[in-house]
Design a protein around this motif. Structure first.
Motif, PDB file in Angstrom:
ATOM      1  N   LEU A 218       0.721  -1.124  -0.007  1.00 27.70           N
ATOM      2  CA  LEU A 218       0.067  -0.030   0.001  1.00 27.70           C
ATOM      3  C   LEU A 218       0.820   1.075   0.015  1.00 27.70           C
ATOM      4  CD1 LEU A 218      -2.562  -0.973   2.645  1.00 27.70           C
ATOM      5  CD2 LEU A 218      -2.948  -0.888   0.354  1.00 27.70           C
ATOM      6  N   PRO A 219       0.455   2.146  -0.398  1.00 26.00           N
ATOM      7  CA  PRO A 219       1.028   3.559  -0.475  1.00 26.00           C
ATOM      8  C   PRO A 219       1.172   3.971   1.176  1.00 26.00           C
ATOM      9  CG  PRO A 219      -0.958   3.690  -1.994  1.00 26.00           C
ATOM     10  CD  PRO A 219      -0.982   2.409  -1.116  1.00 26.00           C
ATOM     11  N   GLU A 220       2.152   4.738   1.178  1.00 27.68           N
ATOM     12  CA  GLU A 220       2.650   5.163   2.587  1.00 27.68           C
ATOM     13  C   GLU A 220       1.174   5.893   3.367  1.00 27.68           C
ATOM     14  OE1 GLU A 220       6.033   7.307   5.318  1.00 27.68           O
ATOM     15  OE2 GLU A 220       6.239   6.859   3.019  1.00 27.68           O
ATOM     16  N   GLU A 221       0.618   6.588   2.620  1.00 25.72           N
ATOM     17  CA  GLU A 221      -0.428   7.346   3.174  1.00 25.72           C
ATOM     18  C   GLU A 221      -1.691   6.470   3.528  1.00 25.72           C
ATOM     19  OE1 GLU A 221      -0.577   8.149  -1.207  1.00 25.72           O
ATOM     20  OE2 GLU A 221       0.825   7.842   0.170  1.00 25.72           O
ATOM     21  N   ASP A 222      -1.666   5.175   3.113  1.00 20.72           N
ATOM     22  CA  ASP A 222      -3.010   4.416   3.280  1.00 20.72           C
ATOM     23  C   ASP A 222      -2.316   3.061   4.338  1.00 20.72           C
ATOM     24  OD1 ASP A 222      -4.778   5.470   1.553  1.00 20.72           O
ATOM     25  OD2 ASP A 222      -3.878   4.495   0.098  1.00 20.72           O
ATOM     26  N   ARG A 223      -1.201   3.470   4.864  1.00 23.46           N
ATOM     27  CA  ARG A 223      -0.715   2.450   5.877  1.00 23.46           C
ATOM     28  C   ARG A 223      -1.308   2.975   7.135  1.00 23.46           C
ATOM     29  NH1 ARG A 223       5.310   1.666   3.805  1.00 23.46           N
ATOM     30  NH2 ARG A 223       4.633   1.188   1.653  1.00 23.46           N
ATOM     31  N   GLY A 286     -18.959   2.933   5.963  1.00 24.29           N
ATOM     32  CA  GLY A 286     -19.931   1.698   5.722  1.00 24.29           C
ATOM     33  C   GLY A 286     -19.884   1.445   4.487  1.00 24.29           C
ATOM     34  N   LYS A 287     -18.999   1.724   3.586  1.00 20.09           N
ATOM     35  CA  LYS A 287     -18.975   1.668   2.259  1.00 20.09           C
ATOM     36  C   LYS A 287     -17.722   1.004   1.701  1.00 20.09           C
ATOM     37  CE  LYS A 287     -22.084   5.490   1.251  1.00 20.09           C
ATOM     38  NZ  LYS A 287     -22.335   7.002   0.537  1.00 20.09           N
ATOM     39  N   PRO A 288     -17.638   0.634   0.512  1.00 16.59           N
ATOM     40  CA  PRO A 288     -16.701   0.215  -0.197  1.00 16.59           C
ATOM     41  C   PRO A 288     -15.365   1.528  -0.008  1.00 16.59           C
ATOM     42  CG  PRO A 288     -18.135  -0.671  -1.389  1.00 16.59           C
ATOM     43  CD  PRO A 288     -18.988   0.198  -0.464  1.00 16.59           C
ATOM     44  N   ALA A 289     -14.055   1.253   0.174  1.00 18.66           N
ATOM     45  CA  ALA A 289     -13.228   2.246   0.629  1.00 18.66           C
ATOM     46  C   ALA A 289     -12.689   2.828  -0.775  1.00 18.66           C
ATOM     47  CB  ALA A 289     -12.089   1.700   0.946  1.00 18.66           C
ATOM     48  N   GLY A 294      -9.293   0.476  -1.183  1.00 20.63           N
ATOM     49  CA  GLY A 294     -10.498  -0.116  -1.741  1.00 20.63           C
ATOM     50  C   GLY A 294      -9.955  -1.282  -2.881  1.00 20.63           C
ATOM     51  N   ASN A 295      -8.684  -1.378  -2.863  1.00 26.51           N
ATOM     52  CA  ASN A 295      -8.042  -2.263  -3.876  1.00 26.51           C
ATOM     53  C   ASN A 295      -7.179  -3.545  -3.195  1.00 26.51           C
ATOM     54  OD1 ASN A 295      -9.066  -1.316  -6.283  1.00 26.51           O
ATOM     55  ND2 ASN A 295      -7.842   0.230  -6.109  1.00 26.51           N
ATOM     56  N   VAL A 296      -7.427  -3.613  -1.819  1.00 27.83           N
ATOM     57  CA  VAL A 296      -6.648  -4.586  -1.037  1.00 27.83           C
ATOM     58  C   VAL A 296      -6.781  -6.046  -1.379  1.00 27.83           C
ATOM     59  CG1 VAL A 296      -6.276  -5.359   1.259  1.00 27.83           C
ATOM     60  CG2 VAL A 296      -6.594  -3.125   0.897  1.00 27.83           C
TER      61      VAL A 296
END
Length: 355
Positions: A218-223, A286-289, A294-296
């Motif tokens: 994941l990009p650093e900002e999403d960790r 409460g939704k897809p990220a 959203g791509n994990v």
């Protein structure tokens, strides 16, 4: 290795509860997945299971066990822009079922008797999900463990893919009919493995070493990608083990420090946990990220589709059964020492009819 986190999910699909200690029995953590929600499809009245992949609003419901341990309090966290909701719902962990309607439920093709908790509970959840739902309790119901590879085997020869290194010893030949938290169950009711509303096995084990590998994608900002999104019961640090080493774990031995005699207990790891779109859910909305979070699932599909029995789904974590006698119950704690005492020479192969 050591246990770093323990989780229990009294109501299946909703946010988990992190605990420092967990009472363990043949059906897993005490009170784990004893309740479940089903959407009532209109106009047929058909019941459809409510889980994160199909109903991402599940992520907005927090669970808390009360101080006296008698009930779980459910809190709904309104998504950004939604109307604040301070109402809570108290659910007794051991309901009196005498006056409750008995129904038959189906989860992953494994059926069981269950109890409808009643209109007050149904209406509270329905108002927040925006669809009619039914809230049910497993009670004395037992779901069969299906397939040939997930149930613990009596002998190693019964599973060609599970030829073990190091040590002989037999697999668990029977599990008791113990329902965690219920003193009324007879231990002699069944000699076959059975489960409550857990998906396919009593426990799910995950490793932080593998989670680090996920975060590196994941990009650093999403960790960091939080472990709670993988919904395990037992998390180990993975120290001394490479990422994804758990693919081959067959048996874990845990030294339970909370017990006076500090006994060692064994978990039999019998199957891989194959993953779905619940990993992509944003727990705030409460939704897809959106974005990379959203791509994990897609990221894991590149090289983690390692189970030939479910070749389109990536693997993270291992399902486990308790090894031991018919009355085996004990307490696990964060910090307990964990050792891999048996390994498979090949990966196990997913085998659950219809899944």
């Amino acid at each position: 290795m050591k246990i770093t986190t323990l989780y229990v999910y009294p109501i299946k699909g909703l946010r988990g509860i992190e605990v420092q200690q967990a009472q363990i029995g043949p059906q897993g953590v005490r009170y784990d997945r004893h309740f479940m929600l089903y959407e009532v499809r209109q106009p047929s009245g058909e019941l459809k299971k409510v889980q994160l992949d199909s109903h991402p609003k599940c992520a907005l419901f927090e669970q808390r066990i009360t101080a006296d341990g008698a009930s779980v309090t459910v809190c709904y966290h309104s998504p950004p822009g939604g109307n604040p909701d301070s109402a809570t719902l108290a659910v007794p962990l051991e309901p009196d079922v005498a006056s409750l309607e008995k129904i038959t439920i189906d989860l992953h093709g494994s059926t069981a008797g269950a109890y409808s908790m009643g209109a007050n509970f149904d209406e509270w959840f329905s108002a927040r999900f925006g669809v009619p739902v039914r809230f049910v309790y497993i009670g004395d119901g037992k779901r069969a463990v299906l397939g040939n590879t997930l149930p613990p085997k009596q002998t190693q020869s019964e599973s060609p893919a599970a030829q073990l290194q190091g040590g002989s010893g037999g697999w668990l030949s029977s599990l008791t009919s113990y329902v965690t938290g219920s003193s009324a169950q007879s231990a002699a009711a069944s000699n076959k493995p059975w489960i409550t509303f857990t998906d396919v096995a009593p426990l799910l084990v995950a490793s932080e070493s593998s989670l680090k590998d996920v975060n590196a994608r994941l990009p650093e900002e999403d960790r960091p990608m939080p472990m709670y999104k993988f919904r395990p019961n037992v998390v180990v640090d993975g120290e001394g083990e490479d990422a994804w080493a758990e693919d081959f774990w067959a048996e874990l031995t845990i030294r339970a420090e909370a017990e006076k005699e500090k006994k060692e207990h064994k978990l039999l790891l019998t199957g891989n946990c194959v993953r779905c779109t619940s990993l992509n859910v944003d727990y705030k909305t409460g939704k897809p990220a959106v974005g990379e979070m959203g791509n994990v699932l897609k990221k894991l599909m590149k090289d983690r589709r390692v189970d030939t029995g479910s070749k389109w789904s990536p693997v993270f974590g291992r399902y486990a059964f308790l090894s031991g006698g018919q009355d085996e119950h004990y307490t696990l704690s964060v910090g307990d020492e964990v050792k891999v005492t048996k390994r498979n020479t090949e990966r196990t192969v997913w085998d659950w009819p219809g899944l």
